[in-house]
Every structure is written in structure tokens, then in C-alpha cells.
Design an enzyme around this catalytic site. Structure first.
Site, short mmCIF file in Angstrom:
data_model
loop_
_atom_site.label_atom_id
_atom_site.label_comp_id
_atom_site.label_asym_id
_atom_site.label_seq_id
_atom_site.Cartn_x
_atom_site.Cartn_y
_atom_site.Cartn_z
N ASP A 18 0.86 -1.18 0.00
CA ASP A 18 0.00 0.00 0.00
C ASP A 18 0.90 1.23 0.00
OD1 ASP A 18 -2.30 -1.45 -0.13
OD2 ASP A 18 -3.01 -0.99 1.89
N TYR A 21 -1.51 5.68 -1.61
CA TYR A 21 -2.94 5.73 -1.33
C TYR A 21 -3.63 6.75 -2.22
CZ TYR A 21 -3.60 2.72 2.69
OH TYR A 21 -3.75 1.63 3.50
N ASN A 56 -3.02 -4.15 -1.70
CA ASN A 56 -4.28 -4.12 -2.43
C ASN A 56 -4.60 -2.73 -2.99
OD1 ASN A 56 -4.63 -3.98 0.60
ND2 ASN A 56 -6.64 -3.20 -0.01
N HIS A 149 2.12 -8.30 1.95
CA HIS A 149 1.27 -7.20 2.41
C HIS A 149 0.23 -7.66 3.42
CE1 HIS A 149 -0.99 -3.52 2.54
NE2 HIS A 149 -2.08 -4.15 2.11
N HIS A 158 -8.49 -6.13 9.86
CA HIS A 158 -8.68 -7.12 8.79
C HIS A 158 -8.56 -8.56 9.30
CE1 HIS A 158 -8.91 -4.14 5.64
NE2 HIS A 158 -7.77 -3.60 6.02
N ASP A 185 -3.07 -4.28 8.00
CA ASP A 185 -3.70 -3.71 9.19
C ASP A 185 -2.89 -2.52 9.66
OD1 ASP A 185 -6.12 -4.95 9.75
OD2 ASP A 185 -5.16 -6.70 10.64
N HIS A 186 -3.58 -1.42 9.95
CA HIS A 186 -2.90 -0.17 10.29
C HIS A 186 -2.57 -0.14 11.78
CE1 HIS A 186 -3.74 2.07 6.40
NE2 HIS A 186 -4.30 0.88 6.24
#
Length: 267
Positions: A18, A21, A56, A149, A158, A185-186
Site C-alpha cells: 500500500d 494511497y 491491495n 502485504h 482485517h 492492518d494499520h
């Protein structure tokens, strides 16, 4: 991050995907490349080679542009490929293109994905897994680290990725992989299950974080660390020792984990 990089005298940087963005790059001339990469990571310590995988969100843009060698002429630090291997002497890093594993993206009507080079999907995944198994089986690296990722195991928003548990995890166990590092996952997290010596490390909080998105189904003894703020992680390796450290955005140490390869034990 720059200050920690200087302190540790890092050899290279890994990005877990990612990279741009919200919808990847529009093409080779997209200014987002310089605005989100070159002009952001300006610290002297970060002027090293960057190794990146696709996420993604990257697949929602022009994937072929993001992996094109022309971007390396814009910024020589940049190296992003679908799947590749980095032989770093005592360690082998195996970068895996995980987005095509996830079935939901192929039925997502809300977004457009760039599947050029991926379809037919089954053939692509079969080839990827065959190449990865060959590389892992032939590797003589002291430490084996797989980077993708998507999480195999995550207590974040997620959560676990079923397709990776079914298709990728058995191979990692069979070839004694030491660590699986991911983004998606952030948050920052460290999971270590009793059924396997693999350390699951999430470093997806480099840009934004999701507060309060802790999935409670993980047992306390498995979830070694979870942080829902911005930050990053470092990995330091010697022949017999590994040290993983998680930091917040200001460089404060949040969690440390050390392993002795020779003794096959961790503290």
C-alpha cells in the site's frame, strides 16, 4: 524513523505495501511517486535501498508502472516487484505478492483492480508458490524472513487471511521460516503461536493508524504486542541473534523481542 535509522546504521528499508494511497499510481509520470516517497523519506539514513511489495491499494492503480524499472531512474532507492528474493548474507528475505491470493478482491464491485500479469489467477498463484517453495528449499540462509502485504495472523481490523493460512502457511512451516512480516492492518503487532516458532509481525502503521481495532479473539499468550498508533519496526540480525523492536512515530521503543538461533529459544 530517520533518527532510528541513523542510530542503527541500517542496511536497507522494507515496505510492506500500500505504497500509494488510495489507488496506487496512475502511471510512470504520476507525481504521487515523488510526493509520497522521494520528498517524504529525506533523512540521510533512509538514502538506502528500499525493497517494496504491492498492497491491495496499489493494485487499484497501474501496477505495471509501480514495478517498472523507469521509476528507479527517478529515485534509485526504489525497488518494487511482484515477488522476489533478497539474499542478505545471513538472512534470506522472500517477498510475496499476496493480493492475488485474496478471493474477495476478484468480486469487489466497488473498486477496479489491475490484474494484468495475474490472470489466469490459478496459474499465477501456482507458479508463485512453486517458485517460493524452490527458493525456500534451496536457501542456506541462517534466518528466513517472508514479507507480504496481507497478514497471515493479525488481531487488527482485517484479521487473519484465510487464503494465506491455507496456501502459504504450510510452506512456511515446512521450510522453517523464522518470521512473517506484513502490513495491511494499520497497527503494530507481534503474534507468536504455540503451534509454530514463526513470529508474525505486523508493521502497517507508517502512515495512518486505526484506533481501537483490536480483535479480541487472540489469546493473551499469543498476542505478544499490539499498538493502534503510528509507528514502525526494525530487525537486527547476527548469525545467532535476532532483535525485533517496535517504535512509535517519535522513535520511542514500545516492544522488544530477542531470539537465539543457536538455542532455538526466545525471550
Amino acid at each position: 524513523m530517520g533518527k532510528i535509522g541513523e542510530k542503527l546504521d541500517i542496511d536497507f528499508v522494507v515496505s510492506t505495501g500500500d505504497n500509494f494511497y488510495d489507488n496506487g499510481l496512475t502511471g510512470l509520470n504520476d507525481q504521487a511517486f515523488e510526493e509520497s516517497f522521494t520528498k517524504i523519506y529525506t533523512a540521510t539514513s533512509l538514502q538506502k535501498q528500499w525493497y517494496s511489495v504491492l498492497g491491495n491499494h496499489d493494485y487499484r492503480g497501474d501496477v505495471e508502472a509501480q514495478v517498472h524499472p523507469a521509476l528507479r531512474k527517478v529515485d534509485s532507492r526504489w525497488l518494487c516487484l511482484r515477488s522476489f528474493i533478497l539474499n542478505a548474507e545471513i538472512a534470506g528475505f522472500f517477498f510475496v505478492d499476496t493480493t492475488p491470493f485474496v478471493s474477495d478482491y476478484f468480486t469487489d464491485m466497488d473498486h477496479t483492480y489491475d490484474w494484468r500479469g495475474v490472470t489466469p489467477r490459478k496459474a499465477y498463484l501456482d507458479s508463485l508458490l512453486k517458485d517460493l517453495e524452490s527458493a525456500l528449499s534451496e536457501s542456506t540462509a541462517r534466518w528466513k524472513i517472508v514479507v507480504g502485504h496481507h497478514a497471515i495472523k493479525s488481531a487488527g481490523y482485517h484479521g487473519d487471511t484465510k487464503e494465506l493460512i491455507d496456501l502459504l502457511l504450510p510452506m512456511l512451516k515446512a521450510y522453517n521460516v523464522d518470521m512473517y512480516v506484513n502490513g495491511h492492518d494499520h497497527c503494530l503487532e507481534h503474534i507468536s503461536s504455540l503451534d509454530s516458532p514463526i513470529q508474525y509481525l505486523t508493521s502497517g502503521a507508517g502512515s495512518k493508524a486505526w484506533r481501537g481495532d483490536l480483535n479480541q479473539h487472540y489469546k493473551e499468550e499469543d498476542l505478544r504486542f499490539f499498538y493502534d498508533g503510528q509507528g514502525f519496526m526494525s530487525v537486527q540480525l547476527t548469525k545467532n541473534d535476532a532483535e525485533i523492536t517496535f517504535y512509535n512515530a517519535f522513535g520511542k521503543i514500545l516492544h522488544e523481542w530477542k531470539a537465539l538461533k543457536e538455542l532455538h529459544s526466545a525471550v
